[in-house]
Design a protein around this motif. Structure first.
Motif, PDB file in Angstrom:
ATOM      1  N   GLU A  53       0.861  -1.174   0.000  1.00  0.00           N
ATOM      2  CA  GLU A  53       0.000   0.000   0.000  1.00  0.00           C
ATOM      3  C   GLU A  53       0.900   1.228   0.000  1.00  0.00           C
ATOM      4  OE1 GLU A  53      -2.905   2.478   2.992  1.00  0.00           O
ATOM      5  OE2 GLU A  53      -2.794   0.310   3.273  1.00  0.00           O
ATOM      6  N   LEU A  54       0.747   2.077  -1.019  1.00  0.00           N
ATOM      7  CA  LEU A  54       1.557   3.291  -1.115  1.00  0.00           C
ATOM      8  C   LEU A  54       0.756   4.467  -0.575  1.00  0.00           C
ATOM      9  CD1 LEU A  54       3.038   2.820  -4.705  1.00  0.00           C
ATOM     10  CD2 LEU A  54       4.051   2.202  -2.513  1.00  0.00           C
ATOM     11  N   ARG A  55       1.336   5.148   0.400  1.00  0.00           N
ATOM     12  CA  ARG A  55       0.661   6.286   1.025  1.00  0.00           C
ATOM     13  C   ARG A  55       1.453   7.564   0.807  1.00  0.00           C
ATOM     14  NH1 ARG A  55      -2.239   5.603   5.621  1.00  0.00           N
ATOM     15  NH2 ARG A  55      -2.273   7.854   5.771  1.00  0.00           N
ATOM     16  N   GLU A  56       0.890   8.446   0.023  1.00  0.00           N
ATOM     17  CA  GLU A  56       1.487   9.750  -0.206  1.00  0.00           C
ATOM     18  C   GLU A  56       1.046  10.626   0.971  1.00  0.00           C
ATOM     19  OE1 GLU A  56       3.073  13.273  -1.816  1.00  0.00           O
ATOM     20  OE2 GLU A  56       1.152  13.010  -0.891  1.00  0.00           O
ATOM     21  N   ILE A  57       1.989  10.971   1.838  1.00  0.00           N
ATOM     22  CA  ILE A  57       1.618  11.568   3.133  1.00  0.00           C
ATOM     23  C   ILE A  57       1.117  13.006   3.059  1.00  0.00           C
ATOM     24  CG2 ILE A  57       3.020   9.999   4.527  1.00  0.00           C
ATOM     25  CD1 ILE A  57       5.182  12.186   4.637  1.00  0.00           C
TER      26      ILE A  57
END
Length: 117
Positions: free
Chosen positions: A26-30
């Protein structure tokens, strides 16, 4: 759980992420999806230190006139939750391990982790 917390505008983050097959992560762009208190607690459970998760290179330190040396663990926690640039990046988080930041030692450990899969 396999999550990566990163900043899309960060060339270093993009360069590091490009080295690995993250198709099942899961890629989370903060900046778009800020870190939650629960996620920060999960990271803390693996580092036992909010300071280890804190980016002392954040531009917000100067803007807010903070003295990083005088901050407490609670300060680090609150600042990370308050503004995305305070989280050291990227953060690779699994059920058992955490890899924080872009220093050579961390990236080497991350490469070993991916090779062992």
């Amino acid at each position: 759980m396999k999550k990566v917390f990163y900043l899309n505008t960060c060339d270093t983050c993009r360069k590091i992420l490009a080295q690995f097959n993250l198709s099942d992560w899961e890629l989370r762009e903060i900046k778009k999806q800020p870190i939650t208190k629960e996620e920060l607690e999960e990271m803390y459970s693996k580092t036992n230190s909010y300071e280890a998760l804190f980016s002392k290179k954040s531009t917000q330190i100067k803007l807010r006139e903070l003295d990083a040396k005088s901050l407490t663990e609670d300060d680090f926690k609150e600042l990370i939750l308050d503004h995305y640039t305070f989280l050291k990046r990227p953060v690779f988080l699994t059920d058992k391990e955490i890899f924080v930041g872009n220093d050579k030692k961390n990236i080497d450990a991350l490469k070993m982790f991916f090779r062992a899969k």
